[in-house]
Design an enzyme around this catalytic site. Structure first.
Site, mmCIF file in Angstrom:
data_model
loop_
_atom_site.group_PDB
_atom_site.id
_atom_site.type_symbol
_atom_site.label_atom_id
_atom_site.label_comp_id
_atom_site.label_asym_id
_atom_site.label_seq_id
_atom_site.Cartn_x
_atom_site.Cartn_y
_atom_site.Cartn_z
ATOM 1 C CG HIS A 169 -2.070 0.735 1.054
ATOM 2 N ND1 HIS A 169 -1.855 2.260 1.461
ATOM 3 C CD2 HIS A 169 -3.404 0.756 0.689
ATOM 4 C CE1 HIS A 169 -3.156 2.914 1.404
ATOM 5 N NE2 HIS A 169 -4.021 2.023 0.746
ATOM 6 C CB ILE A 195 -0.005 6.152 1.295
ATOM 7 C CG1 ILE A 195 0.536 7.231 0.145
ATOM 8 C CG2 ILE A 195 -1.162 6.822 1.936
ATOM 9 C CD1 ILE A 195 -0.246 7.868 -0.867
ATOM 10 C CB VAL A 252 -9.090 0.959 7.290
ATOM 11 C CG1 VAL A 252 -10.270 1.470 6.434
ATOM 12 C CG2 VAL A 252 -8.095 -0.144 6.622
HETATM 13 C C1 BDE Z 1 -4.468 11.987 0.186
HETATM 14 C C2 BDE Z 1 -5.306 12.463 1.352
HETATM 15 C C3 BDE Z 1 -5.555 11.594 2.179
HETATM 16 N N1 BDE Z 1 -5.113 10.378 2.144
HETATM 17 C C4 BDE Z 1 -4.570 9.945 1.047
HETATM 18 C C5 BDE Z 1 -3.827 10.894 0.088
HETATM 19 C C6 BDE Z 1 -3.030 10.418 -1.102
HETATM 20 O O1 BDE Z 1 -2.361 11.431 -1.614
HETATM 21 N N2 BDE Z 1 -3.063 9.266 -1.613
HETATM 22 N N3 BDE Z 1 -2.416 8.887 -2.748
HETATM 23 C C7 BDE Z 1 -2.619 7.860 -3.196
HETATM 24 C C8 BDE Z 1 -1.756 7.524 -4.228
HETATM 25 C C9 BDE Z 1 -1.599 6.045 -4.647
HETATM 26 C C10 BDE Z 1 -0.803 5.586 -5.541
HETATM 27 BR BR1 BDE Z 1 -0.947 3.805 -6.178
HETATM 28 C C11 BDE Z 1 -0.280 6.342 -6.415
HETATM 29 O O2 BDE Z 1 0.431 6.061 -7.467
HETATM 30 C C12 BDE Z 1 -0.138 7.730 -6.045
HETATM 31 BR BR2 BDE Z 1 0.870 9.173 -7.030
HETATM 32 C C13 BDE Z 1 -0.795 8.087 -5.054
HETATM 33 O O3 BDE Z 1 -0.847 9.486 -4.379
#
Ligand code: BDE
Length: 156
Positions: free
Chosen positions: A58, A64, A68
């Site tokens: 993840h 990240i 949860v």
């Molecule tokens: C933003 C606000 C709250 N929680 C998470 C975020 C966030 O930036 N998530 N980003 C996920 C993410 C997953 C993948 Br795979 C990816 O290639 C990228 Br660039 C991401 O930003």
């Protein structure tokens, strides 16, 4: 006297004390330290490192913390707070409901999650909390949580 028979409100708690209060263990114990516990508030810490199991998936190349699991860490901190109260020593806290959860910013390796839990409603066997998790003073996650407080012999 065993620790489980003491009211520890007002004190900071190290990991050994936390493990006497919570049944959670690796890889699912998500509170490292408690900075303060009082009648209606607890502040817990979860240090997030690249070695966390969940970062393997993840996400590959983009670590990240799953939202949860932030909620779970906040629930565990709330559980420590609930079970530290003198009325609840020796009980279990069942996670009953969560409302209005918001994921505002991503949590990444190196972050120190500061989980601030305020008890908003207290009955004999039900507890409601407002939980806010911060990193570097900024809110990353927030939610309202409800727990049932159960005596183990009534939990079967
Ligand atoms: C933003 C606000 C709250 N929680 C998470 C975020 C966030 O930036 N998530 N980003 C996920 C993410 C997953 C993948 Br795979 C990816 O290639 C990228 Br660039 C991401 O930003």
């Amino acid at each position: 006297m065993g620790n489980e028979e003491q009211d520890i409100t007002g004190k900071a708690l190290d990991i050994n004390t936390i493990m006497k209060i919570l049944p959670h263990r690796y890889p699912f114990l998500l509170v490292d330290r408690v900075l303060e516990v009082s009648e209606n508030r607890i502040v817990g810490i979860k240090n997030v490192t690249m070695n966390e199991l969940f970062f393997q998936g993840h996400f590959p190349g983009k670590p990240i913390m799953p939202g949860v699991l932030i909620l779970e860490a906040m629930a565990q901190a709330g559980g420590v707070g609930a079970l530290s109260h003198k009325d609840n020593v020796g009980k279990l806290a069942y996670f009953l409901s969560i409302n209005n959860a918001k994921f505002r910013k991503p949590v990444v390796p190196g972050d120190t999650l500061r989980m601030e839990i305020d008890i908003t409603k207290r009955k004999t066997s039900i507890l409601q909390c407002r939980a806010v998790a911060k990193v570097d003073g900024e809110v990353v996650t927030e939610a309202e949580m409800t727990f049932a407080l159960i005596k183990p012999n009534e939990a079967e």
